[in-house]
Design an enzyme around this catalytic site. Structure first.
Site, PDB file in Angstrom:
ATOM      1  N   THR A 177       0.823  -1.210   0.000  1.00 35.59           N
ATOM      2  CA  THR A 177       0.000   0.000   0.000  1.00 35.59           C
ATOM      3  C   THR A 177       0.855   1.257   0.000  1.00 35.59           C
ATOM      4  OG1 THR A 177      -1.786  -1.142   1.121  1.00 35.59           O
ATOM      5  CG2 THR A 177      -1.755   1.242   1.352  1.00 35.59           C
ATOM      6  N   SER A 185       1.322  -7.609  -0.983  1.00 34.12           N
ATOM      7  CA  SER A 185       2.004  -8.638  -0.185  1.00 34.12           C
ATOM      8  C   SER A 185       1.135  -9.857   0.115  1.00 34.12           C
ATOM      9  CB  SER A 185       2.573  -8.055   1.111  1.00 34.12           C
ATOM     10  OG  SER A 185       1.569  -7.862   2.082  1.00 34.12           O
ATOM     11  N   THR A 225       1.516  -4.310   4.310  1.00 30.67           N
ATOM     12  CA  THR A 225       1.280  -4.641   5.720  1.00 30.67           C
ATOM     13  C   THR A 225       0.735  -6.055   5.912  1.00 30.67           C
ATOM     14  OG1 THR A 225      -0.956  -3.746   5.616  1.00 30.67           O
ATOM     15  CG2 THR A 225       0.779  -2.245   6.379  1.00 30.67           C
ATOM     16  N   ASP A 226       0.089  -6.602   4.878  1.00 26.15           N
ATOM     17  CA  ASP A 226      -0.688  -7.826   5.089  1.00 26.15           C
ATOM     18  C   ASP A 226       0.156  -9.035   5.480  1.00 26.15           C
ATOM     19  OD1 ASP A 226      -3.028  -6.502   4.697  1.00 26.15           O
ATOM     20  OD2 ASP A 226      -3.302  -7.098   2.622  1.00 26.15           O
TER      21      ASP A 226
HETATM   22  N1  ASP Z   1      -3.293  -3.816   2.094  1.00 26.47           N
HETATM   23  C1  ASP Z   1      -1.912  -4.109   2.034  1.00 26.47           C
HETATM   24  C2  ASP Z   1      -1.059  -3.065   2.710  1.00 26.47           C
HETATM   25  O1  ASP Z   1      -1.552  -2.468   3.622  1.00 26.47           O
HETATM   26  C3  ASP Z   1      -1.432  -4.440   0.715  1.00 26.47           C
HETATM   27  C4  ASP Z   1      -0.220  -5.304   0.875  1.00 26.47           C
HETATM   28  O2  ASP Z   1      -0.062  -5.940   1.903  1.00 26.47           O
HETATM   29  O3  ASP Z   1       0.599  -5.316  -0.052  1.00 26.47           O
HETATM   30  O4  ASP Z   1       0.072  -2.826   2.392  1.00 26.47           O
END
Ligand code: ASP
Length: 324
Positions: free
Chosen positions: A18, A64, A97-98
């Site tokens: 993100t 991710s 973050t995921d």
């Molecule tokens: N929603 C995820 C983030 O917060 C997308 C990811 O993990 O790439 O980064």
């Protein structure tokens, strides 16, 4: 020859997420596409970094949730290569973050670096009205440049988390991580660090654990380890279906069960797990509770995850099975 005190160069590796996300409207914080903005452009959004000697490299550009072994291998190899450079003080990684907690766990347990490796991220895309990525990146750089810093950490919302303890606990807030009972490792305030506990464990000499890295890089795939939950009305059907795959890469090697409370498992599911054990599948139990860990006790029917969350226990078991 550059000694540790003179190493002032930083490396920033981009993997997507993100933090590199782009939406069509500035007020859209959920309908964006992750992994769009080049890591060099993310660095350019933080004016203070212009004064810092940086090498910037794009290793991947993914959401991710789609992490695969190949990206982990490319990332671990890059991190190791840069840590070996005497002039490099540390490495910062931009990441989604995921699954950041899984990548952080993998890097810490495989490399145990004696220099800092700091993963950072964002909960708002780069195009948001108020993106959180630039501040997180700036904080991550402050941690990576801190004298004596070592090991793999996640930095987000001014908080420093140890790779082993960190977990994503909220799907939307800009402060989505928690380190559970262990607590935060420290915080970053105006580029200054306050530490609450010791840096993560590291190798004594050298920049990282070369043997751990080589085994990861040599792997063609990770052993199949599935994660299942115990819950009201559970039974053993999923386990028995998994046991049906007996050949090839899909062959089940391990099972992690997220047990209720103190790692308890529904009797019907437990019977199937015992059947799996008897057929040579490694079975580990963790707690599905968001905090705390299984308190070990005599007569536990299944091997314990040692306090790892179900997700990390799954990865730990896969990595362990890689070695045998
Ligand atoms: N929603 C995820 C983030 O917060 C997308 C990811 O993990 O790439 O980064």
């Amino acid at each position: 020859m550059v000694n540790a005190n003179q190493a002032r160069r930083l490396v920033v590796l981009g993997t997507g997420g993100t933090i590199a996300g782009r939406a069509t409207r500035a007020n859209d914080n959920v309908g964006y596409v992750a992994g769009q903005v080049a890591v060099g452009d993310l660095v350019a959004m933080v004016p203070a970094l212009a004064a810092c000697p940086l090498d910037v490299e794009q290793v991947a550009q993914i959401n991710s949730k789609d992490m695969v072994l190949g990206v982990w291998q490319a990332l671990a190899a890059k991190v190791a290569e840069h840590l070996d450079r005497p002039e490099v003080a540390g490495v910062v990684i931009t990441h989604g973050t995921d699954t950041i907690e899984e990548t952080a766990f993998l890097l810490q347990t495989r490399l145990r670096p004696s220099k800092p490796v700091v993963l950072t991220c964002a909960m708002r895309p780069a195009t948001a009205l108020v993106p959180d990525g630039p501040q997180n990146l700036s904080d991550a750089v402050a941690v990576a440049m801190h004298p004596g810093a070592r090991g793999v950490m996640v930095v987000c919302a001014g908080r420093i988390h140890d790779a082993i303890d960190v977990a994503k606990v909220h799907p939307y807030r800009t402060d989505p991580f928690d380190s559970g009972d262990a607590g935060d490792l420290g915080c970053v305030e105006e580029a200054q660090l306050r530490l609450f506990r010791p840096w993560p464990d590291a190798v004594r000499q050298g920049s990282h654990d070369h043997a751990g890295l080589q085994r990861l890089l040599a792997a063609a795939s990770l052993p199949r380890v599935e994660l299942i939950f115990s819950h009201a009305n559970a039974d053993g059907e999923v386990v028995r279906a998994l046991l049906g795959h007996t050949a090839g890469a899909a062959r089940l090697r391990g099972l992690v069960v997220a047990g209720t409370g103190n790692g308890t498992v529904h009797d019907d599911l437990l019977a199937a797990l015992k059947q799996a054990e008897a057929s040579g599948v490694e079975v580990v139990v963790a707690s599905r509770c968001a905090r705390g860990r299984v308190v070990p006790h005599a007569g536990q029917p299944l091997a314990d995850s040692g306090g790892l969350s179900p997700v990390k226990a799954r990865l730990a078991l896969a990595l362990q099975l890689l070695e045998v």
